[in-house]
Structures are given as C-alpha cells and as structure tokens.
Design an enzyme around this catalytic site. Structure first.
Site, short mmCIF file in Angstrom:
data_model
loop_
_atom_site.label_atom_id
_atom_site.label_comp_id
_atom_site.label_asym_id
_atom_site.label_seq_id
_atom_site.Cartn_x
_atom_site.Cartn_y
_atom_site.Cartn_z
N ARG A 160 0.81 -1.21 0.00
CA ARG A 160 0.00 0.00 0.00
C ARG A 160 0.85 1.26 0.00
NH1 ARG A 160 -2.07 4.22 2.38
NH2 ARG A 160 -4.27 4.78 2.01
N ARG A 244 -4.08 -6.35 12.26
CA ARG A 244 -3.25 -6.33 11.05
C ARG A 244 -2.03 -5.43 11.23
NH1 ARG A 244 -6.87 -4.21 6.15
NH2 ARG A 244 -4.86 -4.27 5.08
N TYR A 271 -3.09 -18.24 3.56
CA TYR A 271 -4.28 -18.16 4.41
C TYR A 271 -4.30 -19.38 5.32
CZ TYR A 271 -5.99 -14.46 1.33
OH TYR A 271 -6.13 -13.30 0.62
N ASP A 369 -14.95 5.30 0.35
CA ASP A 369 -15.58 4.96 1.62
C ASP A 369 -16.65 5.94 2.05
OD1 ASP A 369 -14.22 2.62 2.00
OD2 ASP A 369 -12.75 3.42 3.41
N GLY A 382 -10.39 -0.71 -2.15
CA GLY A 382 -9.56 0.18 -2.95
C GLY A 382 -9.91 0.12 -4.42
#
Length: 521
Positions: A160, A244, A271, A369, A382
């Site tokens: 990011r 996170r 995962y 958002d 995103g």
C-alpha cells in the site's frame, strides 16, 4: 514500549509539484538506455470542459479522482487533506484489474506499478499446518483471463505504501498540489449559482472553498453525509474484527521457527484457516504482513475504527490460542516477532448502502468509503474507490460543461450504485468461506477454498462502461426511459438488501453464496 513508526504524517513538502516537474520515472535511480535518465511522460489531456472540481481527501480514491479529472480536461481546483502530511497506514492490498486498467494511459505509473508490485503465489493451510491448496494465483490471473486484458499485469499483492506514493508522485507531476492540514467541517451547495462548497475548520474566520463540483473522498463519517443523507449511516457489527500489521522481514527472521519455514520462501500470501477465524500471512522480499480475523467472542477488549497501532503482539497470539490451542508453532512465532506499536485492531463493521451519493442539486458527490464502505478484508474497497474515480471523471467529461456538470454526478451515481451493492455482498461470501468453512466440500475439492474474484468485477472497464451507458442514463434521468445496468452479475435480478437480512440468513445456517441468483462467478 518501543513503537514502530506507522501512521505518522510524513513530509508534506515531499510531493510539492515543483520538486517533480522534471524527475526520472521512478523514485529509484533507474537508468534508461545507454545509462541515460529515463524520460517522464504525462498522458495527453482531453479538451477542457470548463468544469472546476474540488476534491476533499487525499486517499487513493481522492488522488485517482484528481488524476482522471485532470486527464479528462477538468480544472482541479484543489485537493484538501486533513492530515498534516502523507500518512502511510495500511500494509498489503489487492488491486483488481478493473481498477488499474486505467493506468495504461499513464506512462509513469505504468512503469512504477510494474516495478513495485509483488508477484506472490497464494496458498491455503489449516491453522495447525495441514496443506489445503496451492501454490496458486488469484483467479483474475488464471491464464484464460490474461489474453484480452487491457492495462498492466496485476500481481496478487500491492504494497500500500508504494502504491500510494506512486499516486502522490503522479499528482505532483501533473502540477497538482495536496493542501495538508485542511479539515472540512461541512459541505454545502448553491443550486442557483451551480456551485458546491466546503467550510474548512480554522482558528479564526472560517475558510470557504467553492467549485462547480465538490468530491467528498474523505472516508467514513464524511461530513458530506449530512448534506446528502441528513445523518450519518450507523454501523453494524459483523461479529468479527481484524488485527493487522506490516513490518520489516528481518525482524521476524531473528526467530528460528520463522526462519525454518519462510527464510527461503519466494514471495507468498498464505491463508491459515481455523475454527471461526483465519489468518492471512504475507511474506515478501523485505516485509512481512499479517491479518488475523477472529470472532468477537474470542477476543478481549473492544476494537475501534482507528488505524492507531496500539496492540501488543502477545495479545494477538493469545486471541489465536483462545480460539484454537493447536496453531502451528511457526505461525505463533511470526505473530510474536512483530514489533510493539505496529498492530492495529480494527472492528469489521458494516454499513447499509445508501442509494444516493450526490447532494440534491448534484454539486457535491461522494466516492470511495464516504459513499460505500468495504471492510478491510474484502480485497475490493480500494478497487471500487478507483472505479468510482474513473467513472466520475468520465461522466463529468460527457456532461460537457459547468452548467451541466450536475448531470454527470447523477449519472455516475446511477452507474455505480447497483454494482457496488453486489460487490459488497461478495465480501460476505469470502468472509463466510474462511470463517465458516464447509470442510467436507473443501476436502473433496480443495480448489473451492480459493478467494472469490468474480469475472463481472475484474473484467469490467469503468471508463468504457461510462462511455457506453451515459446516453441511456441521461435519457433515463431526463425522460424516465428504461435503464438497465450491465455491470453486475449476468442474470441477477437486482434488489436492495440490508446487512441485517444477510446476517439473519447466516444465523439460520444458510450460505450466502448459495442464495445468489445469476452468474456471480
């Protein structure tokens, strides 16, 4: 406590346009042919529309709105950001092809994205270390989907910070400036004058800014909701939260168990699925990231909608162990290797989607958002924010003038609402896939565990769709002619839904995926 430096406003002057007018293509000292500096190229701008656009919020949706409005010939009157400088919150994100196909028009960003994205493989494990499926790729990169794709190859993961800095550099190269320390406290519009505006909080006399169109890209609880909806949409708990973080890989590799499992691993996104919870682990060349998603009844304390990194790694490890005592030791070691002051605990809250994203006169419009929140685990928030930006800029271009710009915002809203509603429902599908796994079905066919990336999402071209549908949407708004969107699942009969309705189905033991009509694949 030693705090890891995240969520701190960086140098607000770093991306002043004067510094980026004549710079190489990337931040790094990459040489061009024969050792020369590579050239920097801007895309061709469309003819001027005479439409002024003021953008509130310098997140990814706001920055892409600025870029595409610039490219489409609009006058970007300002980019207002409440932070005191760029804030590099977040860690690893998924950007789907529908959102980044537009980068084919931007030579610098095309170069940067190719150089900086992470070509990781994806793997699925049980929490105690049994292998389920993989290594594989996201379904949007299955070979049959690559042949006709426009734009850059899209890797499974974007860092990011790097993706966001890419947008900031491009904004600066276009001569646009982000104005930091500008907190908007309210929005307004003047239908008679054909303007939207904002009032900026100051210690003295209020500062007022106006433009033909004001874009609210300022995220959750945007003050624009008061003008558009009359009140803020209340959030509803999903019963889940997420821990996170991202931190330097070297820190984790100091642990022997972590080194044994991951030291020689190529970039990988794993995962780990446990009873009512799951852990995503990303191991890159230089960073490690994880996101642990438990049920709220597993953890102690209350999560808040804040990116403040105030959670101790041991708290995460104990939350994992309280839900299942037999986690793979290497996974627990990785969690405990995170630095203190680097982990965010974020509640996964849902908000029912509003149909209206524009003010009554169409002079204030929401993107990202502020219009439609996605939970951080959706892998789509995103992407949909960037799709918004692309669609809005194109609709304003087709509206053609400042007097008619309000029609562009209304048509943008019409084109986006139903698609976003369906995309939000896919978040429930993927959440249930990992926290309420049907193990009998998965062990019979392990490929069914793959995260769902539907074709109707990633094959979409928002710019082309706006060009295709603008005329029909225009006729619908002015004359009431029939209009049908085709950017959501084929065969689906759209209807609005609520979070409460979906959770009632889940509580009754139903699988969201089984209740979908049409082709959601």
């Amino acid at each position: 406590m030693t705090h890891f430096p995240v969520n701190i406003a960086s140098d607000k002057q770093e991306f002043d346009p004067e510094r980026w007018a004549k710079t190489p293509t990337t931040e790094s000292s990459v040489n061009g042919e024969n050792g020369t500096a590579p050239t920097s190229g801007l895309p061709s701008r469309h003819p001027s529309t005479g439409i002024s656009v003021l953008i509130v919020g310098a997140g990814m949706g706001g920055l892409m709105t600025a870029l595409e409005c610039w490219r489409k010939g609009h006058d970007v009157a300002g980019i207002l950001e409440r932070s005191e400088g760029p804030v590099y919150s977040g860690d690893i994100i998924v950007m789907q092809p529908s959102a980044v196909s537009i980068i084919r028009h931007w030579p610098d960003m095309l170069h940067d994205m190719k150089a900086e994205q992470v070509h990781a493989v994806v793997s699925y494990e049980t929490h105690d270390g049994r292998h389920i499926y993989g290594p594989t790729v996201p379904s949007f990169n299955d070979p049959e989907h690559l042949e006709t794709r426009k734009g850059p190859f899209v890797a499974p993961a974007q860092v990011r910070r790097k993706f966001y800095r890419m947008l900031l550099r491009q904004v600066a190269r276009c001569g646009l400036r982000v104005e930091y320390g500008k907190t908007v406290k309210s929005y307004f519009e003047d239908e008679k004058d054909g303007k939207g505006g904002v009032i900026i909080a100051t210690t003295g006399e209020a500062e007022v800014r106006v433009a033909d169109i004001v874009v609210a890209a300022d995220g959750l609880k945007s003050p624009s909701e008061i003008l558009i909806a009359g009140q803020h949409v209340p959030p509803r708990s999903s019963g889940l939260s997420i821990y996170r973080t991202a931190f330097p890989k070297d820190l984790a590799m100091q642990n022997e168990l972590v080194r044994k499992r991951w030291s020689d691993s190529p970039p990988i996104w794993e995962y780990w699925l446990g009873p009512g919870m799951y852990l995503g682990v990303f191991v890159g060349d230089d960073i490690i990231s994880f996101g642990f998603t438990p049920r709220d009844d597993i953890v102690e304390g209350t999560a808040t909608e804040s990116w403040e990194p105030d959670t101790d790694p041991e708290t995460v490890a104990q939350a994992m162990l309280s839900g299942a005592g037999d986690w793979d030791p290497a996974v627990l070691a990785l969690i405990r290797s995170a630095p203190k002051g680097a982990i965010v605990h974020w509640p996964l809250l849902w908000r029912d989607l509003r149909r209206e994203w524009t003010s009554p006169a169409g002079r204030v419009v929401q993107v990202g958002d502020s219009a439609h929140s996605f939970i951080p685990t959706s892998g789509n928030g995103g992407s949909q924010a960037l799709e918004d930006a692309i669609t809005l800029a194109t609709c304003l271009q087709l509206a053609g003038s400042s007097q008619r710009a309000y029609l562009g915002t209304k048509i943008y809203n019409l084109l986006r609402y139903e698609r976003v509603s369906c995309a939000q429902k896919m978040s429930f599908v993927n959440s249930q896939l990992k926290t309420g796994t049907d193990w009998d079905a998965i062990w019979k066919d392990p490929a069914k565990i793959r995260t769902r990336f539907p074709k109707w999402i990633f094959q979409h071209d928002p710019e082309a769709y706006a060009y295709e549908k603008f005329g029909e949407a225009f006729a619908h708004l002015l004359d009431g002619r029939e209009f049908v969107n085709t950017n959501y699942p084929p065969g689906h009969e759209f209807r609005a839904w609520t979070v409460e309705e979906v959770w009632r189905n889940i509580a009754d033991g139903k699988r969201v995926e089984d209740l979908l009509d049409g082709d959601w694949s």
